[in-house]
Design a protein around this motif. Structure first.
Motif, PDB file in Angstrom:
ATOM      1  N   ALA A 194      -9.529  -6.557  10.618  1.00  9.71           N
ATOM      2  CA  ALA A 194     -10.750  -6.054  10.370  1.00  9.71           C
ATOM      3  C   ALA A 194     -11.382  -4.835  10.845  1.00  9.71           C
ATOM      4  O   ALA A 194     -12.404  -4.396  11.158  1.00  9.71           O
ATOM      5  CB  ALA A 194     -11.854  -7.034  10.847  1.00  9.71           C
ATOM      6  N   ILE A 195     -10.337  -3.674  10.778  1.00 15.89           N
ATOM      7  CA  ILE A 195     -10.617  -2.389  10.892  1.00 15.89           C
ATOM      8  C   ILE A 195     -11.606  -1.826   9.795  1.00 15.89           C
ATOM      9  O   ILE A 195     -10.877  -1.773   8.674  1.00 15.89           O
ATOM     10  CB  ILE A 195      -9.313  -1.623  11.127  1.00 15.89           C
ATOM     11  N   ASP A 196     -12.597  -1.215   9.859  1.00 12.88           N
ATOM     12  CA  ASP A 196     -13.221  -0.643   9.113  1.00 12.88           C
ATOM     13  C   ASP A 196     -13.791   0.794   9.476  1.00 12.88           C
ATOM     14  O   ASP A 196     -14.558   1.037  10.283  1.00 12.88           O
ATOM     15  CB  ASP A 196     -14.546  -1.430   8.729  1.00 12.88           C
ATOM     16  N   ASN A 197     -12.811   1.724   9.034  1.00 14.52           N
ATOM     17  CA  ASN A 197     -13.143   3.130   9.406  1.00 14.52           C
ATOM     18  C   ASN A 197     -12.500   4.229   8.500  1.00 14.52           C
ATOM     19  O   ASN A 197     -11.301   4.132   7.984  1.00 14.52           O
ATOM     20  CB  ASN A 197     -12.191   3.240  10.862  1.00 14.52           C
ATOM     21  N   ASN A 198     -13.349   5.034   8.130  1.00 16.79           N
ATOM     22  CA  ASN A 198     -12.595   6.203   7.155  1.00 16.79           C
ATOM     23  C   ASN A 198     -12.042   7.426   7.737  1.00 16.79           C
ATOM     24  O   ASN A 198     -11.828   8.277   6.902  1.00 16.79           O
ATOM     25  CB  ASN A 198     -14.073   6.507   6.162  1.00 16.79           C
ATOM     26  N   TYR A 199     -11.833   7.378   8.915  1.00 14.60           N
ATOM     27  CA  TYR A 199     -11.272   8.583   9.654  1.00 14.60           C
ATOM     28  C   TYR A 199      -9.807   8.201  10.004  1.00 14.60           C
ATOM     29  O   TYR A 199      -8.969   9.017  10.298  1.00 14.60           O
ATOM     30  CB  TYR A 199     -11.846   8.773  10.877  1.00 14.60           C
ATOM     31  N   VAL A 200      -9.343   7.064   9.304  1.00 13.38           N
ATOM     32  CA  VAL A 200      -8.001   6.506   9.781  1.00 13.38           C
ATOM     33  C   VAL A 200      -7.477   5.921   8.464  1.00 13.38           C
ATOM     34  O   VAL A 200      -7.993   5.545   7.444  1.00 13.38           O
ATOM     35  CB  VAL A 200      -7.994   5.233  10.665  1.00 13.38           C
ATOM     36  N   ALA A 201      -6.008   6.282   8.155  1.00 15.05           N
ATOM     37  CA  ALA A 201      -5.246   5.852   7.079  1.00 15.05           C
ATOM     38  C   ALA A 201      -3.942   5.011   7.735  1.00 15.05           C
ATOM     39  O   ALA A 201      -3.609   5.370   8.870  1.00 15.05           O
ATOM     40  CB  ALA A 201      -5.038   6.496   6.232  1.00 15.05           C
ATOM     41  N   SER A 202      -3.386   3.981   6.987  1.00  7.24           N
ATOM     42  CA  SER A 202      -2.194   3.265   7.294  1.00  7.24           C
ATOM     43  C   SER A 202      -1.218   3.389   6.396  1.00  7.24           C
ATOM     44  O   SER A 202      -1.370   3.449   5.143  1.00  7.24           O
ATOM     45  CB  SER A 202      -2.712   1.797   7.632  1.00  7.24           C
TER      46      SER A 202
ATOM     47  N   GLY B  44      -0.448   6.380  -2.347  1.00  7.65           N
ATOM     48  CA  GLY B  44      -1.734   5.880  -2.199  1.00  7.65           C
ATOM     49  C   GLY B  44      -2.217   6.886  -1.067  1.00  7.65           C
ATOM     50  O   GLY B  44      -1.865   7.607  -0.408  1.00  7.65           O
ATOM     51  N   GLN B  45      -3.500   6.839  -1.178  1.00  6.12           N
ATOM     52  CA  GLN B  45      -4.506   7.480  -0.060  1.00  6.12           C
ATOM     53  C   GLN B  45      -5.593   6.979   0.257  1.00  6.12           C
ATOM     54  O   GLN B  45      -6.699   7.824   0.455  1.00  6.12           O
ATOM     55  CB  GLN B  45      -4.655   9.069  -0.806  1.00  6.12           C
ATOM     56  N   LYS B  46      -5.543   5.733   0.552  1.00  7.65           N
ATOM     57  CA  LYS B  46      -6.662   5.042   0.960  1.00  7.65           C
ATOM     58  C   LYS B  46      -7.041   5.136   2.717  1.00  7.65           C
ATOM     59  O   LYS B  46      -6.060   5.292   3.366  1.00  7.65           O
ATOM     60  CB  LYS B  46      -6.729   3.540   0.831  1.00  7.65           C
ATOM     61  N   THR B  47      -8.244   5.320   2.976  1.00 10.31           N
ATOM     62  CA  THR B  47      -8.627   5.167   4.367  1.00 10.31           C
ATOM     63  C   THR B  47      -8.735   3.567   4.696  1.00 10.31           C
ATOM     64  O   THR B  47      -8.839   2.948   3.671  1.00 10.31           O
ATOM     65  CB  THR B  47      -9.768   5.718   4.658  1.00 10.31           C
ATOM     66  N   LEU B  48      -9.017   3.305   5.864  1.00  4.14           N
ATOM     67  CA  LEU B  48      -9.328   1.947   6.043  1.00  4.14           C
ATOM     68  C   LEU B  48     -10.744   1.658   5.931  1.00  4.14           C
ATOM     69  O   LEU B  48     -11.223   0.680   6.717  1.00  4.14           O
ATOM     70  CB  LEU B  48      -8.917   1.941   7.474  1.00  4.14           C
ATOM     71  N   GLN B  49     -11.527   2.365   5.430  1.00  3.55           N
ATOM     72  CA  GLN B  49     -12.977   1.927   5.090  1.00  3.55           C
ATOM     73  C   GLN B  49     -12.971   0.750   4.268  1.00  3.55           C
ATOM     74  O   GLN B  49     -12.107   0.678   3.173  1.00  3.55           O
ATOM     75  CB  GLN B  49     -13.748   2.899   4.784  1.00  3.55           C
ATOM     76  N   LYS B  50     -13.662  -0.317   4.472  1.00  3.42           N
ATOM     77  CA  LYS B  50     -13.620  -1.616   3.690  1.00  3.42           C
ATOM     78  C   LYS B  50     -14.670  -1.280   2.368  1.00  3.42           C
ATOM     79  O   LYS B  50     -14.194  -1.709   1.454  1.00  3.42           O
ATOM     80  CB  LYS B  50     -14.454  -2.696   4.528  1.00  3.42           C
ATOM     81  N   ALA B  51     -15.719  -0.889   2.525  1.00  2.00           N
ATOM     82  CA  ALA B  51     -16.722  -0.513   1.338  1.00  2.00           C
ATOM     83  C   ALA B  51     -16.205   0.253   0.519  1.00  2.00           C
ATOM     84  O   ALA B  51     -15.254   1.250   0.729  1.00  2.00           O
ATOM     85  CB  ALA B  51     -17.980  -0.191   1.970  1.00  2.00           C
ATOM     86  N   LYS B  52     -16.294  -0.011  -0.808  1.00  3.27           N
ATOM     87  CA  LYS B  52     -15.674   0.812  -1.955  1.00  3.27           C
ATOM     88  C   LYS B  52     -16.816   2.104  -2.132  1.00  3.27           C
ATOM     89  O   LYS B  52     -17.883   2.172  -2.180  1.00  3.27           O
ATOM     90  CB  LYS B  52     -15.653   0.294  -3.186  1.00  3.27           C
ATOM     91  N   SER B  53     -16.316   3.263  -1.708  1.00  4.45           N
ATOM     92  CA  SER B  53     -17.024   4.721  -1.650  1.00  4.45           C
ATOM     93  C   SER B  53     -15.961   5.840  -1.929  1.00  4.45           C
ATOM     94  O   SER B  53     -14.946   5.706  -1.548  1.00  4.45           O
ATOM     95  CB  SER B  53     -18.047   4.860  -0.684  1.00  4.45           C
TER      96      SER B  53
END
Length: 192
Positions: A32-40, A133-142
């Motif tokens: 449940a990581i929710d952070n837009n400063y991180v990518a995996s 891909g270039q997604k961050t770990l933010q859960k909400a779509k924005s």
């Protein structure tokens, strides 16, 4: 990204089992990581070590950082560090797991950026490896669920802070605000 085998066992550096995309994605999602400063990124890759004349297994953060550096060399931080132009990993010789199209989709749905292999034509028959891909770990779509947008905002923040630090503790007057705008505007205008 912690990797798991098909039985759900956590894999360590000395493990001989193959990482499983589905189990690794599921276990990662349960954190449940929710952070837009991180990518995996996934999977681990092999790179050539010319000094010791052998292949070395490295975590996917190594090619991810290389893609960011290459992106900044040929483009701007707000360009995506992914795809065949800025996410190509010509120094990667192999991947721990060869991903199928379904694997790439599963990882991307789990907010994990796949490192995919494609048949090589420009690499002398060797497969080309690409960050896909270039997604961050933010859960909400924005907009902030993308690496390039987060990096753009970090760059804007650096520019604004550079000016604002010189104005801290000054009286908040119309003249000060005008000075702030006049110093920030040229910094932001240099970007195409």
């Amino acid at each position: 990204l912690i990797e798991y085998d098909e039985s759900g066992n956590r894999l360590f550096d000395d493990s001989t089992a193959q990482p499983d995309v589905q189990k690794s994605s599921e276990e990662f999602g349960s954190r449940a990581i929710d952070n837009n400063y991180v990518a995996s990124y996934f999977p681990d890759v092999f790179i050539d070590d010319p000094f010791n004349r052998r292949q070395v297994k490295v975590p996917p953060s190594v090619p991810a950082i290389a893609a960011l550096a290459y992106n900044d060399k040929v483009a701007y931080p707000w360009f995506a560090p992914a795809g065949f132009n800025r996410g190509a990993l010509d120094f990667v010789s192999n991947a721990e797991v060869r991903l199928t199209s379904g694997d790439r989709d599963e990882l991307y749905d789990a907010r994990i950026n796949p490192i995919a292999s494609f048949p090589g034509s420009s690499t002398g028959g060797r497969p080309s490896f690409v960050i896909f891909g270039q997604k961050t770990l933010q859960k909400a779509k924005s907009a902030l669920d993308r690496v390039n947008v987060r990096r753009l905002l970090l760059e804007v923040k650096r520019s604004v802070v550079q000016v604002a630090n010189n104005l801290v503790f000054e009286q908040n007057t119309p003249a000060l605000r005008a000075r702030f705008v006049s110093e920030v505007a040229p910094l932001l205008a240099i970007w195409p």
